[in-house]
Write a protein that holds these residues in place. Sequence first.
Motif, mmCIF file in Angstrom:
data_model
loop_
_atom_site.group_PDB
_atom_site.id
_atom_site.type_symbol
_atom_site.label_atom_id
_atom_site.label_comp_id
_atom_site.label_asym_id
_atom_site.label_seq_id
_atom_site.Cartn_x
_atom_site.Cartn_y
_atom_site.Cartn_z
ATOM 1 N N LYS A 1 -40.727 -42.858 47.947
ATOM 2 C CA LYS A 1 -40.988 -44.027 48.787
ATOM 3 C C LYS A 1 -40.917 -45.242 47.871
ATOM 4 O O LYS A 1 -41.669 -45.325 46.882
ATOM 5 N N ASP A 2 -40.015 -46.138 48.160
ATOM 6 C CA ASP A 2 -39.823 -47.346 47.338
ATOM 7 C C ASP A 2 -39.658 -47.011 45.859
ATOM 8 O O ASP A 2 -40.149 -47.743 44.988
ATOM 9 N N LEU B 1 -42.404 -38.625 45.644
ATOM 10 C CA LEU B 1 -43.404 -38.203 46.633
ATOM 11 C C LEU B 1 -44.068 -36.858 46.346
ATOM 12 O O LEU B 1 -45.218 -36.647 46.729
ATOM 13 N N LYS C 1 -35.252 -46.414 43.705
ATOM 14 C CA LYS C 1 -35.095 -46.388 45.170
ATOM 15 C C LYS C 1 -33.849 -45.638 45.623
ATOM 16 O O LYS C 1 -33.775 -45.173 46.758
#
Length: 519
Positions: free
Chosen positions: A72-73, A77, A65
Amino acid sequence: MKKLLHYFPLLLVSVCLSPAISFAQSEATLFVNGNDSHQIISKDIYGMFSEDLGQGIYGGFWVGKKSDIPNKDGIRLDLVNAFKKIHIPVLRWPGGCFADTYHWKDGIGPEDKRVGIANEDWGMVPDNNHFGTNEFMELCDMLGSDPYIAGNMGSGTVQEMSQWVAYLNSDIPSAITDLRKENGRDKPWKVQFWGVGNESWGCGGAMTPEYYSDLYRRYANFCKNYPGAPLKKIASGPNGNDIHWMDVLMKNIPHNMMWGVSLHYYTIATGNWRDKGSATQFGEDQYFGALQRALNMKTVLNDQEAVMNQYDPQKKIALVVDEWGIWTNPEPGSNPAFLYQQNSLRDALIAASTLNIFNNHADRVKMACLAQTVNVLQALALTQGKKMVLTPTYYVFDMYQVHQNATLLPLKLISPDYTFDGQSIPAVNASASRDSSGVVHISLVNLDPSKTITIKTSFGDVSWNQVSGTILTSAHFDDYNSFEDPYKVKEASFSGAKKEGNMLVVQLPPKSVVVLALK
Ligand code: AHR
């Protein structure tokens, strides 16, 4: 069928009457039967395998993270965006061999409370367990893929496996569902695909098929179907073409206890597991050797299906080829336990040919997972820090996605041979399907590295007026995409197909994959 019988003799006559020289000039004849087709090509044949191995998960999908790589989290991506385009239907995790050492409770809850482990199978490297069940389910959600979880039967208990199923699938108040809720997930995910062990003949416990099938019954019995979440349980199947293993499983495991049996088959260019050959530095001997061994998938499927047919003539049990692909020596300088390899045009030809075989076996092969998605073995993508490159194999999955859930069209192909060093393989392979909007797609592969092959295609019950296509090829069969030259091998539009009377005539370039759309 009537139509096929009607057309095919004409085809044979024309082939037989052709002067022998026409094959030397590299001509193939194809007949696509649009009549009497009802077999759906399961979209799940286009699945992927992603093990907690090397930089498949950590340093691959998972950057954490706090990473400055867009995520994302914690999930990278650029990979997610690239993979969404090819519609990966199903993703298998956490192994592989890793599955039978994995204890799922180590990988849930707040990150700072998760216990670290050593990745015993893959280099004894530390693993902080920051990517666990919830993170995998989020990854699947982001990709739009169905999860396929391989449960630990080798070193885990029955209770552990049965609780994992409850954590994922139960909505009934219990300590386990409370645990899931504490971890931020209220509703069950309702996972369908459930592997009961992995390679139980080897890294998964070195079992005999008799012992495994008894144990399977016990483990599978306690993996419950929660309301709205029936499991499709998959038994750990043979190592390549081990007939005895399949025979014992089909005989000893009640068929209502398993949805499918897995099969693992890897292509080794040299045929020698100790020195598998380089992924990028090879000559025509290893080009040919790899293709020849990859095409052997057809024999393996025929043999294994023959055993399954004896016990299950109605083909209710699926054959699940949940590990396949080319396995080469690791890239020089990489950790050999991480199985990091480059990926050339040759490997894309292997992927395309294998997918043609799976399509044509759609009556029994209901799922397959390429090994292994990112940075491991025949990957779709490689990462290096912030950089990401798509491999030639990625483009095959992009081109072939048109076959997902389409209706298989049976075909007859007469191909010239590609001969090397006194041995021959069919130069051309193909598969065809009709999608829900009526468009017919034909995927063609020319394995010959130097000859263009003219393919004359006739049809039974297929009407079409226009053809368009996409091609994947490159100047050399060992070309690949690197971080410095990321688009050396990529798909392009294809103009070598035309309508001549009722026939489709295709000029298929050497070492190429072409997918045509007929409307
Ligand atoms: O894909 C790499 C390994 O190959 C898997 O962990 C194992 O199942 C197989 O032997």
